[in-house]
Design a protein around this motif. Structure first.
Motif, short mmCIF file in Angstrom:
data_model
loop_
_atom_site.label_atom_id
_atom_site.label_comp_id
_atom_site.label_asym_id
_atom_site.label_seq_id
_atom_site.Cartn_x
_atom_site.Cartn_y
_atom_site.Cartn_z
N SER A 272 -11.79 -58.76 14.11
CA SER A 272 -11.26 -59.42 12.92
C SER A 272 -9.76 -59.25 12.86
O SER A 272 -9.24 -58.15 12.97
N GLY A 273 -9.04 -60.37 12.66
CA GLY A 273 -7.59 -60.32 12.57
C GLY A 273 -7.14 -60.00 11.16
O GLY A 273 -7.73 -60.44 10.18
N TYR A 274 -6.07 -59.22 11.04
CA TYR A 274 -5.52 -58.85 9.74
C TYR A 274 -4.92 -60.10 9.08
O TYR A 274 -4.00 -60.71 9.61
N THR A 275 -5.48 -60.51 7.93
CA THR A 275 -5.02 -61.71 7.25
C THR A 275 -4.81 -61.50 5.76
O THR A 275 -3.69 -61.53 5.26
N TYR A 276 -5.92 -61.27 5.04
CA TYR A 276 -5.83 -61.18 3.58
C TYR A 276 -6.98 -60.33 3.05
O TYR A 276 -8.13 -60.49 3.45
N ALA A 277 -6.65 -59.42 2.13
CA ALA A 277 -7.67 -58.59 1.48
C ALA A 277 -7.26 -58.35 0.04
O ALA A 277 -6.07 -58.18 -0.26
N VAL A 278 -8.25 -58.32 -0.85
CA VAL A 278 -7.99 -58.16 -2.27
C VAL A 278 -9.08 -57.30 -2.89
O VAL A 278 -10.25 -57.38 -2.49
N GLU A 279 -8.70 -56.45 -3.83
CA GLU A 279 -9.67 -55.68 -4.60
C GLU A 279 -9.94 -56.39 -5.92
O GLU A 279 -9.02 -56.63 -6.71
N LEU A 280 -11.19 -56.76 -6.17
CA LEU A 280 -11.60 -57.32 -7.45
C LEU A 280 -12.22 -56.18 -8.24
O LEU A 280 -13.17 -55.54 -7.78
N SER A 281 -11.71 -55.93 -9.44
CA SER A 281 -12.14 -54.73 -10.16
C SER A 281 -12.22 -54.96 -11.66
O SER A 281 -11.60 -55.89 -12.20
N LEU A 282 -13.00 -54.08 -12.30
CA LEU A 282 -13.06 -54.00 -13.76
C LEU A 282 -12.50 -52.65 -14.19
O LEU A 282 -12.85 -51.62 -13.62
N ASP A 283 -11.65 -52.66 -15.22
CA ASP A 283 -11.11 -51.40 -15.71
C ASP A 283 -12.22 -50.49 -16.19
O ASP A 283 -12.15 -49.26 -16.02
N GLU A 284 -13.26 -51.06 -16.79
CA GLU A 284 -14.36 -50.25 -17.31
C GLU A 284 -15.07 -49.50 -16.19
O GLU A 284 -15.49 -48.35 -16.37
N ALA A 285 -15.22 -50.13 -15.03
CA ALA A 285 -15.87 -49.47 -13.90
C ALA A 285 -14.99 -48.35 -13.35
O ALA A 285 -15.49 -47.26 -13.00
#
Length: 557
Positions: A272-285
Motif C-alpha cells: 500500500s502506497g502512502y496517500t491519505y489517512a484520517v481519524e474519524l472520532s467522537l469526543d464522547e468516545a
C-alpha cells in the motif's frame, strides 16, 4: 444473622455485601473489619489492604538516563542489572508500575525512541507502554522527547503512545534479548480543532466537516453526511453499550506535510502506497476511552481528490483496528466528479465516461437524492472527490498500490564481518608470533602450566584499535538508472546512525563505533550491530486489484 463491615482511614461503615471506591493520593493501608452474629455469637475478622500509589511521571523532573546510568562492570555481563536503574523505585523513576517478576532477567531488552509534534519539536509527557501488557508499567517522554522502556525481548511487541488531546499511535517493534531496539521517529498530532454537534433525532441530513488542510500535495477537506435519525453507540471498556442522543464529531488528517508518514496510527501493508489517512472520532468516545463507535446508518464520507485520480476509479479503503493493531480492508470507495448542478442536485460521473450516473448506478453506490442535494450545496460543478462509506468510527486510510521501476533491484547483502574481527576465516598467519596479515593484528598464545588453558594476547584488544569498525558495500559496478539515493541505518548498543549517499558506482563506506552504549558507558564483550540498507526509487500508483473483493493492501492488478 447480623452483618457489618468497617474500613478505617476515614472510610467508615460500608455495606457488608457491597463495595466502595477509594482514590488515595499517597500510599495508604486500610484495615477492613467484618462482623457477623450467628446464633447469638459474634464473629469478627479483619484484613489489611495496602494501596501503593506511584505519583505520575513528570517529564520536568525525570532524569536523563545518561546522567544516572551506573558504569558497566567489565568482569560480568548482565544486561538486566546494568540497566535496572530504569525501573529502580529509588528517587525519581524512569519506568513505573512494573509488577514483581514481570521483567525476566534472561529476556531483558530496552526500546528507545523519540516523539515529536508535527513541526518536529520534542513532545514531552507522552505515555509509552506495551499494548495490553500493564505488568511492564509505562514511561513518558522527557522534555527532549526521548523515552526508554525496559521490556522482555525476543519477539515483536506493539508499542502504544498516547497523550491527552492527541491521537494514539501504535508501532510494531522487533526486539532481541539483551539488546537495544531503536524505534523509528514517531509524531503525535492533536485532534482537529473543528468539531460539529450531530443530533440523533434530526429529521434531515446533517453535515460535519474538518478544517481545510493545505500542503505541497494540495488542498483537501473531509465532509461527512449523516442521514436522518443516525444514532451513535459506544462500547465501553466493561462491554456495556451506550447510545448517544447527540455527539461531537471530528475528522483529523494524519497525512499532512513531511512528518505525515511518522504520524500514521500504524504501519501500512507493504503493497500500500502512502496517500491519505484520517481519524474519524467522537469526543464522547475519547472521553471514556472507547475505541469502538458504531452507527445505525452508513455515513457517506467525501475527500477532495487532491492527487488527481480519474473519475470512476476504485479507491482502496482500510480501517485501523486498535484492538489488533492492524489495518483491515473495507469496502472500496469510488472517485466521482461533479459534472453539473441541476435543480439543486449534483450530477455525478461515477464511471469516468463524462456523463451523469443513472439511477441504477447511483443505487449501486447507495447514493440517494438527499445526498445529491447536500453535494450541490457544498460543492461546485467541476469538483472531483473520493467517496467511501463507514458504519463505525476509527482511523481510515485511502491508499492505492504502488509500483517500482522495472530497473529496481535490492541492495547488496552485508557480509556480516567487521574489519577488526579476530581470526577471520579469510586471514592468513605468519611464522613465529601470531601475525594476522589481512587484519594487521599481532598476537601470542601462552600456555598456563598445569591447566588446559591459554593466555591469548591480541593487539586488536588494545584501546583505540578499530575492532569496532566495519565496511559496507553500498553499490556495485552497475547502478540502477532510477535509483534516487542509498540509505544506511546502523543500530548498535542503542545508538542509531542514519547516512544518505548519492547513487554512484562501486561505493563503500566504513562505520566506526566508539565502544559506548546510548548512555555513554563503555561496553564489554560482543555486541551486535543491526545494519539496514535501503534503496530509494521513485514510485508510481498502480491499478487496484478489486477482482477478488476489497483491494486495500493487495498488489496491483
Amino acid at each position: 444473622m447480623g452483618q457489618s463491615a468497617n474500613i478505617d482511614n476515614g472510610v467508615g461503615n460500608v455495606a457488608a455485601s457491597g463495595s466502595i471506591q477509594v482514590s488515595p493520593s499517597i500510599t495508604m493501608s486500610y484495615k477492613l473489619t467484618a462482623s457477623a452474629t450467628i446464633l447469638g455469637s459474634t464473629i469478627t475478622t479483619s484484613e489489611v489492604v495496602t494501596i501503593d500509589v506511584v505519583p505520575p511521571l513528570d517529564p520536568n523532573n525525570m532524569p536523563n538516563p545518561e546522567d544516572i546510568a551506573p558504569l558497566i562492570d567489565p568482569t560480568t555481563s548482565n544486561f538486566f542489572k546494568d540497566n535496572q536503574f530504569l525501573i529502580d523505585n529509588q528517587g525519581q523513576p524512569i519506568q513505573v508500575n512494573v509488577q514483581p517478576n514481570a521483567l525476566q532477567e534472561n529476556l531483558a531488552a530496552i526500546i528507545k525512541g523519540e516523539v515529536t509534534d508535527r513541526t518536529g519539536n520534542p513532545l514531552p509527557g507522552v505515555r509509552v507502554e506495551i499494548k495490553e501488557n500493564n505488568k511492564l508499567g509505562y514511561t513518558v517522554t522527557r522534555n527532549d522527547g526521548q523515552f526508554d522502556l525496559m521490556v522482555n525481548g525476543g519477539g515483536s511487541l506493539v508499542l502504544q503512545l498516547s497523550k491527552p488531546n492527541y491521537l494514539t499511535v501504535h508501532r510494531h517493534i522487533d526486539t532481541d534479548r539483551h539488546q537495544f531496539s531503536v524505534a523509528e521517529s514517531i509524531v503525535l498530532i492533536p485532534l482537529d480543532s473543528q468539531v460539529t454537534t450531530i443530533s440523533a433525532t434530526a429529521s434531515s441530513m446533517q453535515v460535519a466537516r474538518s478544517t481545510m488542510v493545505s500542503d505541497v500535495d494540495g488542498d483537501r477537506q473531509v465532509t461527512m453526511l449523516f442521514p436522518p435519525s443516525t444514532t451513535a453507540t459506544l462500547e465501553l471498556k466493561n462491554g456495556e453499550l451506550q447510545t448517544l442522543s447527540t455527539y461531537q464529531v471530528r475528522a483529523t488528517e494524519y497525512t499532512v506535510g513531511d512528518t505525515g508518514p511518522q504520524a500514521m496510527p500504524g504501519t501500512l501493508p507493504p503493497q500500500s502506497g502512502y496517500t491519505y489517512a484520517v481519524e474519524l472520532s467522537l469526543d464522547e468516545a475519547i472521553n471514556v476511552g472507547s475505541n469502538k463507535v458504531t452507527f445505525n446508518h452508513a455515513i457517506p464520507v467525501y475527500v477532495d481528490n487532491f492527487i488527481g485520480f480519474s473519475a470512476g476509479g476504485v479507491a482502496p479503503v482500510g480501517w485501523y483496528d486498535y484492538a489488533s493493531a492492524s489495518w483491515v480492508p473495507a469496502e472500496d470507495g469510488r472517485v466521482v466528479d461533479i459534472i453539473a448542478i441541476n435543480g439543486g442536485q449534483a450530477a455525478l460521473d461515477v464511471t469516468g465516461g463524462g456523463v451523469a450516473a443513472t439511477a441504477t448506478e447511483l443505487a449501486e453506490l447507495n447514493i440517494n437524492s438527499d445526498e445529491l442535494a447536500q453535494l450541490a450545496s457544498l460543492y461546485t460543478a467541476g469538483t472531483s472527490l473520493v467517496r467511501f462509506q463507514v458504519n463505525h468510527f476509527t482511523p481510515y486510510d485511502i491508499n492505492w498500490p504502488i509500483a517500482l521501476p522495472e530497473t529496481a533491484v535490492e541492495p547488496p547483502e552485508l557480509d556480516g564481518e567487521n574489519d577488526g574481527q579476530e581470526n577471520p576465516s579469510r586471514d592468513c598467519f605468519g611464522f613465529g608470533s601470531i601475525i594476522e596479515c589481512q587484519s594487521q593484528v599481532i598476537g601470542e598464545s601462552v600456555p598456563i602450566v598445569g591447566t588446559p588453558y591459554l593466555l591469548n594476547y591480541r593487539s586488536s584488544r588494545a584501546k583505540g584499535y578499530g575492532k569496532n569498525r566495519f565496511t559496507v558495500t553500498l553499490t556495485g559496478n552497475d547502478v540502477p538508472i532510477d535509483l534516487l539515493r542509498v540509505e544506511l541505518i546502523v543500530n548498535v548498543a542503542g545508538k542509531k546512525t542514519t547516512q544518505i549517499f548519492t547513487p554512484t558506482p562501486n561505493q563503500t563506506t566504513t562505520y566506526t563505533w566508539d565502544g559506548k552504549d546510548s548512555y555513554g558507558r563503555d561496553v564489554y564483550g560482543p555486541v551486535t550491530a543491526n545494519v539496514t540498507m535501503v534503496y530509494h526509487y521513485p514510485a508510481s500508483y498502480a491499478r487496484p486489484n478489486f477482482s477478488l473483493g476489497p483491494s486495500f493492501g493487495l498488489p496491483s492488478s
